[in-house]
Every structure is written in C-alpha cells, then in structure tokens.
Write a protein that holds these residues in place. Structure first.
Motif, PDB file in Angstrom:
ATOM      1  N   SER A  50       0.833  -1.210   0.000  1.00  0.00           N
ATOM      2  CA  SER A  50       0.000   0.000   0.000  1.00  0.00           C
ATOM      3  C   SER A  50       0.862   1.253   0.000  1.00  0.00           C
ATOM      4  CB  SER A  50      -0.940   0.001   1.211  1.00  0.00           C
ATOM      5  OG  SER A  50      -0.218   0.150   2.423  1.00  0.00           O
ATOM      6  N   LEU A  51       1.956   1.250   0.763  1.00  0.00           N
ATOM      7  CA  LEU A  51       2.871   2.396   0.738  1.00  0.00           C
ATOM      8  C   LEU A  51       3.560   2.523  -0.613  1.00  0.00           C
ATOM      9  CD1 LEU A  51       4.653   2.196   4.227  1.00  0.00           C
ATOM     10  CD2 LEU A  51       2.922   3.840   3.503  1.00  0.00           C
ATOM     11  N   LEU A  52       3.813   1.393  -1.231  1.00  0.00           N
ATOM     12  CA  LEU A  52       4.558   1.374  -2.488  1.00  0.00           C
ATOM     13  C   LEU A  52       3.742   1.913  -3.660  1.00  0.00           C
ATOM     14  CD1 LEU A  52       7.346   0.351  -3.597  1.00  0.00           C
ATOM     15  CD2 LEU A  52       6.161  -1.768  -4.174  1.00  0.00           C
ATOM     16  N   LEU A 103      10.335   8.271  -7.048  1.00  0.00           N
ATOM     17  CA  LEU A 103      10.055   7.416  -5.902  1.00  0.00           C
ATOM     18  C   LEU A 103      10.049   8.270  -4.646  1.00  0.00           C
ATOM     19  CD1 LEU A 103      12.234   4.230  -6.544  1.00  0.00           C
ATOM     20  CD2 LEU A 103       9.768   4.453  -6.747  1.00  0.00           C
ATOM     21  N   SER A 104       8.948   8.216  -3.913  1.00  0.00           N
ATOM     22  CA  SER A 104       8.852   8.981  -2.678  1.00  0.00           C
ATOM     23  C   SER A 104       9.479   8.207  -1.526  1.00  0.00           C
ATOM     24  CB  SER A 104       7.389   9.283  -2.361  1.00  0.00           C
ATOM     25  OG  SER A 104       6.686   8.085  -2.076  1.00  0.00           O
ATOM     26  N   THR A 105       9.652   8.896  -0.412  1.00  0.00           N
ATOM     27  CA  THR A 105      10.186   8.229   0.781  1.00  0.00           C
ATOM     28  C   THR A 105       9.250   7.122   1.242  1.00  0.00           C
ATOM     29  OG1 THR A 105      11.251  10.305   1.455  1.00  0.00           O
ATOM     30  CG2 THR A 105      10.974   8.601   3.144  1.00  0.00           C
ATOM     31  N   LEU A 144       9.797   4.031  -0.865  1.00  0.00           N
ATOM     32  CA  LEU A 144      11.022   3.330  -0.480  1.00  0.00           C
ATOM     33  C   LEU A 144      10.822   2.528   0.801  1.00  0.00           C
ATOM     34  CD1 LEU A 144      13.647   6.118  -1.266  1.00  0.00           C
ATOM     35  CD2 LEU A 144      13.173   4.068  -2.601  1.00  0.00           C
ATOM     36  N   ILE A 145      10.134   3.131   1.763  1.00  0.00           N
ATOM     37  CA  ILE A 145       9.847   2.422   3.013  1.00  0.00           C
ATOM     38  C   ILE A 145       8.937   1.225   2.741  1.00  0.00           C
ATOM     39  CG2 ILE A 145       8.706   2.607   5.264  1.00  0.00           C
ATOM     40  CD1 ILE A 145       9.608   5.534   5.330  1.00  0.00           C
ATOM     41  N   GLY A 191       8.665  -0.520  -0.055  1.00  0.00           N
ATOM     42  CA  GLY A 191       9.437  -1.575  -0.694  1.00  0.00           C
ATOM     43  C   GLY A 191      10.302  -2.331   0.296  1.00  0.00           C
ATOM     44  N   LEU A 192      10.889  -1.610   1.238  1.00  0.00           N
ATOM     45  CA  LEU A 192      11.710  -2.255   2.262  1.00  0.00           C
ATOM     46  C   LEU A 192      10.857  -3.162   3.151  1.00  0.00           C
ATOM     47  CD1 LEU A 192      14.442  -2.542   3.653  1.00  0.00           C
ATOM     48  CD2 LEU A 192      13.868  -0.529   5.049  1.00  0.00           C
ATOM     49  N   ILE A 193       9.656  -2.700   3.508  1.00  0.00           N
ATOM     50  CA  ILE A 193       8.754  -3.522   4.336  1.00  0.00           C
ATOM     51  C   ILE A 193       8.372  -4.801   3.601  1.00  0.00           C
ATOM     52  CG2 ILE A 193       6.429  -3.621   5.350  1.00  0.00           C
ATOM     53  CD1 ILE A 193       6.724  -0.650   6.008  1.00  0.00           C
ATOM     54  N   VAL A 194       8.094  -4.687   2.302  1.00  0.00           N
ATOM     55  CA  VAL A 194       7.738  -5.875   1.510  1.00  0.00           C
ATOM     56  C   VAL A 194       8.888  -6.879   1.523  1.00  0.00           C
ATOM     57  CG1 VAL A 194       7.294  -6.715  -0.819  1.00  0.00           C
ATOM     58  CG2 VAL A 194       6.071  -4.722   0.034  1.00  0.00           C
ATOM     59  N   LEU A 195      10.107  -6.413   1.312  1.00  0.00           N
ATOM     60  CA  LEU A 195      11.255  -7.321   1.284  1.00  0.00           C
ATOM     61  C   LEU A 195      11.478  -7.979   2.644  1.00  0.00           C
ATOM     62  CD1 LEU A 195      13.773  -5.248  -0.885  1.00  0.00           C
ATOM     63  CD2 LEU A 195      12.315  -7.136  -1.595  1.00  0.00           C
ATOM     64  N   VAL A 196      11.313  -7.214   3.720  1.00  0.00           N
ATOM     65  CA  VAL A 196      11.457  -7.785   5.063  1.00  0.00           C
ATOM     66  C   VAL A 196      10.368  -8.827   5.313  1.00  0.00           C
ATOM     67  CG1 VAL A 196      11.329  -7.280   7.533  1.00  0.00           C
ATOM     68  CG2 VAL A 196      12.631  -5.777   6.018  1.00  0.00           C
TER      69      VAL A 196
END
Length: 303
Positions: A132-134, A261-263, A266-267, A269-274
C-alpha cells in the motif's frame, strides 16, 4: 537441503519479477483498452506452444482438473484482475491483491492441513501494508465493483495455488502448465470477444513484440517456473513471492519511465522485502534430549 530450498525460492521468485515487467510492456507496447485480448494472447498461444513441445494431453481426471485449475489460476484470475485494474485507481487493485498470502494460508489449513503460523500471518499483514505504501495514492477512491473484483481475483488464484499443490499431476511439468494455460485462454476467449470485439485492424511491430513477450516470457516461462515452485515448496511460501511483482513494476517505472520514488514508497518496498524474508524463515529443529541409558540388571541374560 537448506541450499536446495533457497535455490528453489530464488528460481521461483523469477516468476513474479517477470510478471512485474508485464505492466510496463502492457502500457508501453500494447494497443490501449484491450486488456482481455492481451490476457487471451498471453495464455492460449503459450499453452499451445507447451503442449506442442511436450506432445502430451491430459488423461482421466486431469481433463476436468486442468479446466478447474486453468480457470482459477488464469482465466477467472485475469478477468477479475483487469476489471479491478480498470475500475480502481492506480495501486488500489495491487494493494487489495496483496491479501493473497493470507487467503492461501487460510485455505491451506483446511485443504492441506497445514499449521497456521503467527509469524507468517504477521508477515502477510506487513506485506499488504508495504504494498500500500509502495503503490497506493492519497487521492485514491474506492469503487465497490472494482474492490470486489480485486478481492475475487486474489481468492480464485489463492484457491488455484492450493489446489495445484493438492492435485499433483503425474505428467511432466511443462505439459501440466500447458493444459492450464490453454484452459484459461479458452475460458477467456468468448469473454474477450463479447466485451472487446475481434482483433484490432492494425497491429504495429511494437504491438506484436509486446504480445510475443507476454506469451513466451510472461506466461510460458513464468508459469512453468511458478508451478515448478509449487510442486517442490509450500503454497504459502510460493505465494509470498508474488509481492515482488509490484516492487519490480515500481522500480521499472522509476528506471524506464522516469517516475519519482517517494520516501513512503522506499519504506514500503523495504517492508515488503522484510516481510518476504520473514515469511521464508525456518525454525531450527530442536535437538532431542539425550536419553539416559537404563541400568541393566546384573541378572540380564541369565536363564
């Protein structure tokens, strides 16, 4: 054994990454407003190609099982996916579709008798939040039909994933993949004709190249790797990898289309990978307690 599992996960992860590239191909190379035609061309020729290579048709129960799995994994899924994508603003359909790992976990507990893991449930929820953030936009408005279509798409493919694990075909992987692609394409064909009409009058080389990419790379190769992963891994582990698709689509938008790409993205995408990594973790097997050898009576072995 751990290395083998990691290798299988990495190879299977190629599929959602390839699916992530199809967004760019569809928007930049294909004729506009023909999503169902793209779905038919993506499925039917790819399936026929795999059947021609393997020269193997279904036998016995696999005639109707192929129809069921092809409808769930491809035919109904593509149709609902495109309805959701057309009726919902950018990102909403992808966010709703991210519930698929949760649905797969629930279905797996009932159909495959798998244990529901709290860690994976939390990872799935984090995955939805990360997606959703992405991709979600602040001005997004919800359309009930579109939301229901997106939810329906996630549910039918989740059921197809679980049934694909429950029904293991004795046939070669490429043959089974081809059967499902043909079945899904045939289900979509009359729907596409009724909704969008026949083929466009003129197709450019870019259009033909886009369709060829969807057929060979986005379907024949991608689905073969996907079903290979399903045969060897758990359905929950595999379906979590699907969260890579919006990540790749967003990265390609940044690299190719010069989208910012907004902040928050990026956050996200990082959450998805984690979430992906967390879902794939395995508990270390506990060492069995060393049993204290029983004392042997002195009279043992005597008559």
């Amino acid at each position: 054994m751990l290395n083998n599992r990691l290798a299988l996960l990495l190879v299977t992860a190629i599929t959602p990454m390839l699916w992530g590239t199809t967004y760019l191909v569809t928007t930049e190379l294909l004729p506009p407003h023909r999503p169902l035609l793209a779905a038919v061309i993506r499925a039917l020729p790819a399936g026929l190609l795999l059947i021609a290579i393997t020269r193997k048709l279904p036998q016995g129960v696999w005639w109707w099982r192929s129809l069921v799995l092809g409808t769930l994994n491809i035919g109904a899924f593509f149709a609902l996916l495109f309805v959701g994508a057309y009726r919902l603003p950018g990102g909403v359909a992808a966010t709703v579709g991210a519930i698929q790992p949760l649905v797969v976990m629930m279905l797996s507990t009932g159909l495959l008798k798998e244990r529901l893991s709290t860690r994976k449930v939390l990872a799935a929820i984090a995955g939805v939040f990360g997606v959703s953030l992405l991709v979600l936009r602040a001005d997004a408005r919800l359309d009930m039909v579109g939301v229901l279509a997106a939810v329906g798409g996630a549910v039918v493919m989740a059921l197809g994933v679980v049934l694909s694990k429950r029904w293991t075909s004795p046939a070669p992987l490429l043959a089974t993949t081809g059967w499902q692609l043909v079945a899904g394409g045939l289900v979509l064909l009359p729907v596409a004709y009724l909704v969008e009409g026949g083929l466009p009058a003129h197709l450019t080389l870019a259009n033909l190249g886009g369709y060829a990419y969807l057929t060979i790379i986005g379907s024949a190769l991608a689905y073969a790797l996907w079903f290979r992963g399903l045969r060897a891994l758990g359905p929950t582990d595999v379906t979590f990898l699907g969260l890579l698709s919006p990540v790749v689509a967003t990265l390609l938008g940044w690299l190719v289309l010069d989208q910012r790409l907004s902040t928050a993205q990026l956050i996200g995408g990082l959450i998805v990978l984690v979430a992906l990594v967390t879902a794939q973790l395995r508990r270390r097997p506990t060492k069995p307690a060393t049993a204290t050898p029983a004392l042997i009576p002195a009279t043992a072995g005597r008559c």
